[in-house]
Design a protein around this motif. Structure first.
Motif, PDB file in Angstrom:
ATOM      1  N   GLN A 141       0.819  -1.186   0.000  1.00 51.05           N
ATOM      2  CA  GLN A 141       0.000   0.000   0.000  1.00 51.05           C
ATOM      3  C   GLN A 141       0.867   1.255   0.000  1.00 51.05           C
ATOM      4  O   GLN A 141       2.021   1.214   0.401  1.00 51.05           O
ATOM      5  N   VAL A 142       0.305   2.326  -0.471  1.00 51.44           N
ATOM      6  CA  VAL A 142       0.979   3.614  -0.493  1.00 51.44           C
ATOM      7  C   VAL A 142       0.135   4.607   0.292  1.00 51.44           C
ATOM      8  O   VAL A 142      -1.058   4.739   0.026  1.00 51.44           O
ATOM      9  N   GLN A 143       0.751   5.275   1.241  1.00 51.01           N
ATOM     10  CA  GLN A 143       0.049   6.324   1.992  1.00 51.01           C
ATOM     11  C   GLN A 143       0.344   7.664   1.324  1.00 51.01           C
ATOM     12  O   GLN A 143       1.499   7.970   1.019  1.00 51.01           O
ATOM     13  N   LEU A 144      -0.702   8.454   1.102  1.00 56.41           N
ATOM     14  CA  LEU A 144      -0.573   9.706   0.363  1.00 56.41           C
ATOM     15  C   LEU A 144      -1.088  10.863   1.199  1.00 56.41           C
ATOM     16  O   LEU A 144      -2.189  10.781   1.758  1.00 56.41           O
ATOM     17  N   VAL A 145      -0.323  11.944   1.257  1.00 61.84           N
ATOM     18  CA  VAL A 145      -0.714  13.125   2.017  1.00 61.84           C
ATOM     19  C   VAL A 145      -0.525  14.370   1.144  1.00 61.84           C
ATOM     20  O   VAL A 145       0.599  14.709   0.770  1.00 61.84           O
ATOM     21  N   GLU A 146      -1.653  15.025   0.834  1.00 56.97           N
ATOM     22  CA  GLU A 146      -1.613  16.228   0.005  1.00 56.97           C
ATOM     23  C   GLU A 146      -1.409  17.478   0.854  1.00 56.97           C
ATOM     24  O   GLU A 146      -1.792  17.513   2.026  1.00 56.97           O
ATOM     25  N   SER A 147      -0.864  18.504   0.233  1.00 55.49           N
ATOM     26  CA  SER A 147      -0.739  19.804   0.872  1.00 55.49           C
ATOM     27  C   SER A 147      -0.673  20.871  -0.224  1.00 55.49           C
ATOM     28  O   SER A 147      -0.483  20.547  -1.398  1.00 55.49           O
ATOM     29  N   GLY A 148      -0.858  22.120   0.182  1.00 51.98           N
ATOM     30  CA  GLY A 148      -0.702  23.221  -0.753  1.00 51.98           C
ATOM     31  C   GLY A 148      -1.980  23.869  -1.235  1.00 51.98           C
ATOM     32  O   GLY A 148      -1.942  24.853  -1.971  1.00 51.98           O
TER      33      GLY A 148
ATOM     34  N   LYS B 251      -8.977  29.443 -12.474  1.00 51.83           N
ATOM     35  CA  LYS B 251     -10.313  29.951 -12.763  1.00 51.83           C
ATOM     36  C   LYS B 251     -11.260  29.509 -11.645  1.00 51.83           C
ATOM     37  O   LYS B 251     -11.017  28.493 -10.992  1.00 51.83           O
ATOM     38  N   PRO B 252     -12.359  30.235 -11.457  1.00 52.78           N
ATOM     39  CA  PRO B 252     -13.325  29.805 -10.433  1.00 52.78           C
ATOM     40  C   PRO B 252     -13.795  28.367 -10.634  1.00 52.78           C
ATOM     41  O   PRO B 252     -14.052  27.657  -9.646  1.00 52.78           O
ATOM     42  N   GLU B 253     -13.879  27.922 -11.872  1.00 53.12           N
ATOM     43  CA  GLU B 253     -14.329  26.548 -12.127  1.00 53.12           C
ATOM     44  C   GLU B 253     -13.284  25.500 -11.750  1.00 53.12           C
ATOM     45  O   GLU B 253     -13.563  24.298 -11.796  1.00 53.12           O
ATOM     46  N   ASP B 254     -12.092  25.915 -11.351  1.00 48.59           N
ATOM     47  CA  ASP B 254     -11.098  24.983 -10.829  1.00 48.59           C
ATOM     48  C   ASP B 254     -11.331  24.681  -9.348  1.00 48.59           C
ATOM     49  O   ASP B 254     -10.646  23.824  -8.769  1.00 48.59           O
ATOM     50  N   THR B 255     -12.267  25.377  -8.738  1.00 52.68           N
ATOM     51  CA  THR B 255     -12.573  25.150  -7.324  1.00 52.68           C
ATOM     52  C   THR B 255     -13.045  23.723  -7.103  1.00 52.68           C
ATOM     53  O   THR B 255     -13.981  23.263  -7.758  1.00 52.68           O
ATOM     54  N   ALA B 256     -12.378  23.023  -6.188  1.00 54.31           N
ATOM     55  CA  ALA B 256     -12.685  21.616  -5.938  1.00 54.31           C
ATOM     56  C   ALA B 256     -11.776  21.110  -4.819  1.00 54.31           C
ATOM     57  O   ALA B 256     -10.826  21.786  -4.412  1.00 54.31           O
TER      58      ALA B 256
ATOM     59  N   GLN C 121      -6.222  12.176   1.335  1.00 55.64           N
ATOM     60  CA  GLN C 121      -7.416  12.691   2.011  1.00 55.64           C
ATOM     61  C   GLN C 121      -7.987  13.904   1.295  1.00 55.64           C
ATOM     62  O   GLN C 121      -9.105  14.319   1.566  1.00 55.64           O
ATOM     63  N   GLY C 122      -7.244  14.494   0.396  1.00 54.98           N
ATOM     64  CA  GLY C 122      -7.716  15.636  -0.373  1.00 54.98           C
ATOM     65  C   GLY C 122      -7.304  16.972   0.221  1.00 54.98           C
ATOM     66  O   GLY C 122      -7.089  17.096   1.433  1.00 54.98           O
ATOM     67  N   THR C 123      -7.195  17.968  -0.637  1.00 54.65           N
ATOM     68  CA  THR C 123      -6.898  19.332  -0.207  1.00 54.65           C
ATOM     69  C   THR C 123      -7.796  20.284  -0.983  1.00 54.65           C
ATOM     70  O   THR C 123      -7.974  20.144  -2.198  1.00 54.65           O
ATOM     71  N   GLN C 124      -8.384  21.227  -0.286  1.00 53.13           N
ATOM     72  CA  GLN C 124      -9.353  22.142  -0.897  1.00 53.13           C
ATOM     73  C   GLN C 124      -8.640  23.260  -1.655  1.00 53.13           C
ATOM     74  O   GLN C 124      -7.718  23.899  -1.120  1.00 53.13           O
ATOM     75  N   VAL C 125      -9.081  23.487  -2.871  1.00 55.63           N
ATOM     76  CA  VAL C 125      -8.639  24.623  -3.670  1.00 55.63           C
ATOM     77  C   VAL C 125      -9.864  25.463  -3.990  1.00 55.63           C
ATOM     78  O   VAL C 125     -10.836  24.952  -4.553  1.00 55.63           O
ATOM     79  N   THR C 126      -9.811  26.733  -3.608  1.00 53.13           N
ATOM     80  CA  THR C 126     -10.913  27.648  -3.867  1.00 53.13           C
ATOM     81  C   THR C 126     -10.396  28.844  -4.645  1.00 53.13           C
ATOM     82  O   THR C 126      -9.445  29.494  -4.214  1.00 53.13           O
ATOM     83  N   VAL C 127     -11.019  29.087  -5.793  1.00 55.35           N
ATOM     84  CA  VAL C 127     -10.611  30.198  -6.653  1.00 55.35           C
ATOM     85  C   VAL C 127     -11.742  31.223  -6.664  1.00 55.35           C
ATOM     86  O   VAL C 127     -12.849  30.920  -7.109  1.00 55.35           O
ATOM     87  N   SER C 128     -11.442  32.408  -6.198  1.00 55.68           N
ATOM     88  CA  SER C 128     -12.463  33.455  -6.149  1.00 55.68           C
ATOM     89  C   SER C 128     -12.404  34.305  -7.412  1.00 55.68           C
ATOM     90  O   SER C 128     -11.344  34.519  -7.997  1.00 55.68           O
TER      91      SER C 128
END
Length: 125
Positions: A1-8, A87-92, A117-124
């Protein structure tokens, strides 16, 4: 298994840039393809970009071509996603994913079985 940790992830204005990182554990990182997916509210998870084990092949969704760059550093067991001209549509929520089958060269969404686990990106706007 591979453990993955996102950031940024974070909040950025339209036109700005962010760089996501994904730190992977385990000894197999250099043998497997990696990818970034994203899931916006109310939408299905989609493959954004993928890269084979030695960076010989890359895939980009049409919506991010010429704006996003996927890269990896096998010596550091780390995957990156440089996101420009956001772009705002990149929010996810952006997820790092690993193909657990070594040496596979096809970058198909169903191949990626291990997730961070995922990392939130919000584009205003």
């Amino acid at each position: 298994q591979v453990q993955l940790v996102e950031s940024g992830g974070g909040l950025v204005q339209a036109g700005g840039s962010l760089r996501l990182s994904c730190a992977a554990s385990g000894r197999t990182f250099s043998m497997i393809s990696m990818a970034w997916f994203r899931q916006a509210t109310g939408k299905e998870r989609e493959l954004v970009a993928g890269v084979t084990r030695n960076s010989g092949s890359r895939y980009y969704a049409d919506s991010v071509k010429d704006r996003f760059i996927i890269s990896r550093d096998n010596a550091k067991n780390t995957l990156y996603l440089q996101m420009n001209s956001l772009k705002p549509e990149d929010t996810a929520v952006y997820y790092c994913a690993a193909d657990l089958v070594p040496y596979r060269t096809t970058l198909t969404p169903r191949n990626f079985q291990s997730w961070g686990q995922g990392t939130q990106v919000t584009v205003s706007s």
